[in-house]
Design a protein around this motif. Structure first.
Motif, short mmCIF file in Angstrom:
data_model
loop_
_atom_site.label_atom_id
_atom_site.label_comp_id
_atom_site.label_asym_id
_atom_site.label_seq_id
_atom_site.Cartn_x
_atom_site.Cartn_y
_atom_site.Cartn_z
N SER A 126 48.50 52.58 34.36
CA SER A 126 49.76 53.15 33.93
C SER A 126 49.71 53.41 32.43
O SER A 126 49.03 52.69 31.70
N PHE A 183 39.70 41.28 34.70
CA PHE A 183 39.32 40.31 35.72
C PHE A 183 37.81 40.06 35.63
O PHE A 183 37.04 41.02 35.51
N ALA A 198 35.89 47.89 36.44
CA ALA A 198 36.46 48.46 35.22
C ALA A 198 36.62 47.37 34.16
O ALA A 198 36.37 47.61 32.98
N SER A 199 37.01 46.18 34.59
CA SER A 199 37.24 45.09 33.62
C SER A 199 35.99 44.83 32.79
O SER A 199 36.06 44.67 31.56
N PHE A 204 50.31 46.79 41.71
CA PHE A 204 48.97 46.84 41.09
C PHE A 204 47.99 46.06 41.95
O PHE A 204 48.30 44.99 42.44
C1 FAD Z 1 49.17 52.99 40.33
C2 FAD Z 1 48.41 51.84 39.69
C3 FAD Z 1 48.57 51.57 38.35
C4 FAD Z 1 47.90 50.51 37.76
N1 FAD Z 1 48.12 50.24 36.44
C5 FAD Z 1 47.51 49.17 35.87
C6 FAD Z 1 47.77 48.82 34.49
O1 FAD Z 1 48.55 49.49 33.78
N2 FAD Z 1 47.13 47.75 33.99
C7 FAD Z 1 46.27 46.98 34.73
O2 FAD Z 1 45.72 46.00 34.21
N3 FAD Z 1 46.01 47.28 36.03
C8 FAD Z 1 46.58 48.37 36.60
N4 FAD Z 1 46.30 48.67 37.91
C9 FAD Z 1 45.21 47.92 38.61
C10 FAD Z 1 43.86 48.60 38.28
O3 FAD Z 1 43.80 49.89 38.87
C11 FAD Z 1 42.64 47.82 38.81
O4 FAD Z 1 42.82 47.52 40.17
C12 FAD Z 1 42.38 46.51 38.05
O5 FAD Z 1 42.20 46.81 36.67
C13 FAD Z 1 41.11 45.81 38.56
O6 FAD Z 1 40.05 46.70 38.48
P1 FAD Z 1 38.55 46.18 38.28
O7 FAD Z 1 37.65 47.38 38.50
O8 FAD Z 1 38.40 45.47 36.98
O9 FAD Z 1 38.36 45.12 39.41
P2 FAD Z 1 37.71 45.39 40.88
O10 FAD Z 1 36.24 45.65 40.73
O11 FAD Z 1 38.51 46.44 41.58
O12 FAD Z 1 37.97 44.02 41.57
C14 FAD Z 1 37.07 42.93 41.35
C15 FAD Z 1 37.72 41.60 41.58
O13 FAD Z 1 38.73 41.42 40.55
C16 FAD Z 1 39.79 40.67 41.08
N5 FAD Z 1 41.04 41.45 41.01
C17 FAD Z 1 41.18 42.80 40.86
N6 FAD Z 1 42.48 43.16 40.81
C18 FAD Z 1 43.18 42.00 40.97
C19 FAD Z 1 44.56 41.71 41.00
N7 FAD Z 1 45.50 42.67 40.85
N8 FAD Z 1 44.94 40.42 41.14
C20 FAD Z 1 44.03 39.45 41.24
N9 FAD Z 1 42.68 39.66 41.24
C21 FAD Z 1 42.27 40.92 41.08
C22 FAD Z 1 39.45 40.34 42.49
O14 FAD Z 1 38.81 39.11 42.53
C23 FAD Z 1 38.50 41.46 42.87
O15 FAD Z 1 37.71 41.08 43.94
C24 FAD Z 1 47.00 49.72 38.53
C25 FAD Z 1 46.82 49.99 39.89
C26 FAD Z 1 47.51 51.03 40.46
C27 FAD Z 1 47.32 51.32 41.92
#
Ligand code: FAD
Length: 228
Positions: free
Chosen positions: A51, A68, A73-74, A228
């Motif tokens: 967002s 995370f 992405a993290s 999210f």
């Molecule tokens: C419409 C929309 C808007 C969003 N806006 C934001 C924003 O403004 N800021 C923001 O930080 N995120 C936001 N998100 C979430 C974001 O898109 C990602 O899902 C998040 O950053 C995790 O991505 P990743 O690639 O780091 O982890 P991934 O590779 O997708 O996940 C790896 C691991 O991380 C952990 N993990 C991931 N997400 C979560 C969670 N929500 N709760 C607990 N554990 C989790 C889990 O253990 C998961 O197995 C939004 C999502 C949507 C759908």
């Protein structure tokens, strides 16, 4: 339909707490959005949605990202540095406010604050809304709090804006509100049938608050949410 992509330069990266960053991006030319919308960051391995934390009228695009451990992405955002470029999409989403000046209640947990800050600041600073606005921001512990001073400044400047922070697992010295958002909503907002609600953050919070609002007679069409 093909999504429009842009390359954007990272201008600033700042930790807001131990696992949440503010990422400031260069705003592509003619990049329009509505307060509350999101964009996608596009990596060779996949896309993630974020967002927009800043206002449409701001010169930069700000994101507020919770990191995370092991997240695709993290891990990229942990390493990324000012001066590098990332690929972003055009903006998307229907979780938005309009210019209509109506009473609004915002419920956010964690980084769910991001679109809500864009909405509140736009409504106060750019639309000049006078109706009552209330934000309740839920977090687990004191260490998770971020952006509190900036929200306090807004509440001092604008009489129609009020906010509370509630912690679900505070330390024993915490003097503020504790418990989940649902524990505080009834006294704060449920007597106002013309209220418009915006919920953003964890699936549990959105589900529980929405259920409570509907049970108390709030109109479903006035409850907007993003999970999210
Ligand atoms: C419409 C929309 C808007 C969003 N806006 C934001 C924003 O403004 N800021 C923001 O930080 N995120 C936001 N998100 C979430 C974001 O898109 C990602 O899902 C998040 O950053 C995790 O991505 P990743 O690639 O780091 O982890 P991934 O590779 O997708 O996940 C790896 C691991 O991380 C952990 N993990 C991931 N997400 C979560 C969670 N929500 N709760 C607990 N554990 C989790 C889990 O253990 C998961 O197995 C939004 C999502 C949507 C759908």
């Amino acid at each position: 339909m093909e999504i429009t992509r842009y390359k954007s330069n990272i201008i600033k990266k700042e930790y807001l707490n131990s696992d949440t960053i503010l990422l400031q991006l260069e705003k592509p030319k003619n990049y329009d959005f509505k307060p509350g919308q999101f964009l996608q960051t596009i990596f060779p391995e996949g896309k993630r949605s974020y967002s927009i934390f800043s206002k449409p009228s701001d010169k930069t695009l700000n994101l507020c990202i919770k990191l995370f451990a092991g997240g695709l992405a993290s891990e990229i955002f942990k390493r990324i540095e000012v001066g590098e470029k990332i690929t972003i999409s055009e903006t998307m989403g229907h979780f938005i406010i309009t210019e209509e000046d109506v009473e609004r209640t915002y419920c956010a947990t964690g980084s769910g604050l991001a679109p809500i800050v864009s909405m509140i600041k736009t409504a106060l600073e750019d639309y000049g809304h006078q109706s009552r606005m209330y934000l309740i921001f839920g977090l687990r512990h004191e260490e998770n709090i971020f952006y509190q001073e900036e929200i306090e400044k807004l509440a001092k400047k604008y009489d129609n804006f009020h906010f509370d922070i509630t912690l679900s697992q505070p330390n024993e010295n915490w003097q503020g509100m504790s418990g989940r958002i649902t524990a505080h909503l009834p006294e704060k907002v449920l007597n106002k049938k013309n209220n418009h609600f915006y919920l953003c953050g964890s699936p549990e919070m959105v589900k529980d608050v929405r259920k409570l609002l509907i049970e108390n007679g709030m109109e479903v069409k006035n409850i907007k949410f993003e999970i999210f």
